[in-house]
Design a protein around this motif. Structure first.
Motif, PDB file in Angstrom:
ATOM      1  N   GLY A  58       1.121  -0.999  -0.128  1.00 57.33           N
ATOM      2  CA  GLY A  58       0.295   0.095  -0.944  1.00 57.33           C
ATOM      3  C   GLY A  58       0.654   1.450  -0.047  1.00 57.33           C
ATOM      4  N   LEU A  59       1.944   1.014   0.943  1.00 60.20           N
ATOM      5  CA  LEU A  59       3.084   2.501   0.644  1.00 60.20           C
ATOM      6  C   LEU A  59       3.297   2.910  -0.445  1.00 60.20           C
ATOM      7  CD1 LEU A  59       4.325   2.232   4.426  1.00 60.20           C
ATOM      8  CD2 LEU A  59       3.292   3.792   3.611  1.00 60.20           C
ATOM      9  N   LEU A  61       2.415   1.684  -3.567  1.00 66.99           N
ATOM     10  CA  LEU A  61       1.241   2.428  -4.528  1.00 66.99           C
ATOM     11  C   LEU A  61       0.701   3.491  -4.506  1.00 66.99           C
ATOM     12  CD1 LEU A  61      -0.524  -0.853  -4.951  1.00 66.99           C
ATOM     13  CD2 LEU A  61       0.782  -0.332  -6.819  1.00 66.99           C
ATOM     14  N   SER A  62       1.336   4.008  -2.915  1.00 68.56           N
ATOM     15  CA  SER A  62       0.670   5.332  -3.197  1.00 68.56           C
ATOM     16  C   SER A  62       1.836   6.765  -3.266  1.00 68.56           C
ATOM     17  CB  SER A  62      -0.557   5.918  -1.185  1.00 68.56           C
ATOM     18  OG  SER A  62       0.636   5.191  -0.851  1.00 68.56           O
ATOM     19  N   GLY A  63       2.579   6.200  -3.244  1.00 69.78           N
ATOM     20  CA  GLY A  63       3.698   6.709  -3.465  1.00 69.78           C
ATOM     21  C   GLY A  63       4.772   7.037  -1.877  1.00 69.78           C
ATOM     22  N   TRP A  64       3.880   6.670  -1.031  1.00 72.93           N
ATOM     23  CA  TRP A  64       3.887   6.862   0.303  1.00 72.93           C
ATOM     24  C   TRP A  64       5.786   6.390   1.016  1.00 72.93           C
ATOM     25  CZ3 TRP A  64       3.195  10.719   4.705  1.00 72.93           C
ATOM     26  CH2 TRP A  64       1.615  11.367   4.560  1.00 72.93           C
ATOM     27  N   ASP A  65       5.750   5.751  -0.054  1.00 72.77           N
ATOM     28  CA  ASP A  65       7.202   5.128   1.082  1.00 72.77           C
ATOM     29  C   ASP A  65       8.794   6.328   0.257  1.00 72.77           C
ATOM     30  OD1 ASP A  65       7.166   4.176  -1.527  1.00 72.77           O
ATOM     31  OD2 ASP A  65       8.486   3.476  -2.424  1.00 72.77           O
ATOM     32  N   ARG A  67       8.293   9.280   0.432  1.00 73.64           N
ATOM     33  CA  ARG A  67       8.126   9.966   1.517  1.00 73.64           C
ATOM     34  C   ARG A  67       8.780  10.059   2.869  1.00 73.64           C
ATOM     35  NH1 ARG A  67       1.766  12.249   0.893  1.00 73.64           N
ATOM     36  NH2 ARG A  67       1.504  12.888  -1.841  1.00 73.64           N
TER      37      ARG A  67
END
Length: 87
Positions: A58-59, A61-65, A67
């Motif tokens: 999920g991280l 796919l959302s791009g939060w990785d 960040r």
């Protein structure tokens, strides 16, 4: 002489083998006693790893990785960054 050396090696091998056999039998008894707890821990471990994989997916796919990585690079000491990129 060669015969004495072989005798010493034989005695050494038998001594080590007997110690390893004692350890093996003791470990088997301990594992038999702990089998239920180990199986339960393994099951919970699989569930935890599954949740962690879903979270990491999920991280990503959302791009939060990215960040989180940028935050870590900005706040971690330089030696840790060098250590993590050295290999």
């Amino acid at each position: 002489s060669l015969g004495a050396a072989l005798l010493v090696m034989l005695a050494f091998g038998l001594g080590i083998a007997s110690v390893l056999l004692v350890i093996a039998f003791a470990a088997r008894g301990a594992l038999d006693r702990w089998r239920g707890r180990l199986m339960g821990a393994g099951s919970r471990g699989k569930q935890l790893l599954g949740v962690l994989l879903l979270l990491v997916g999920g991280l990503i796919l959302s791009g939060w990785d990215r960040r989180i990585e940028a935050f870590a690079l900005d706040h971690l000491p330089d030696w840790m960054t060098r250590l993590s990129t050295a290999f």
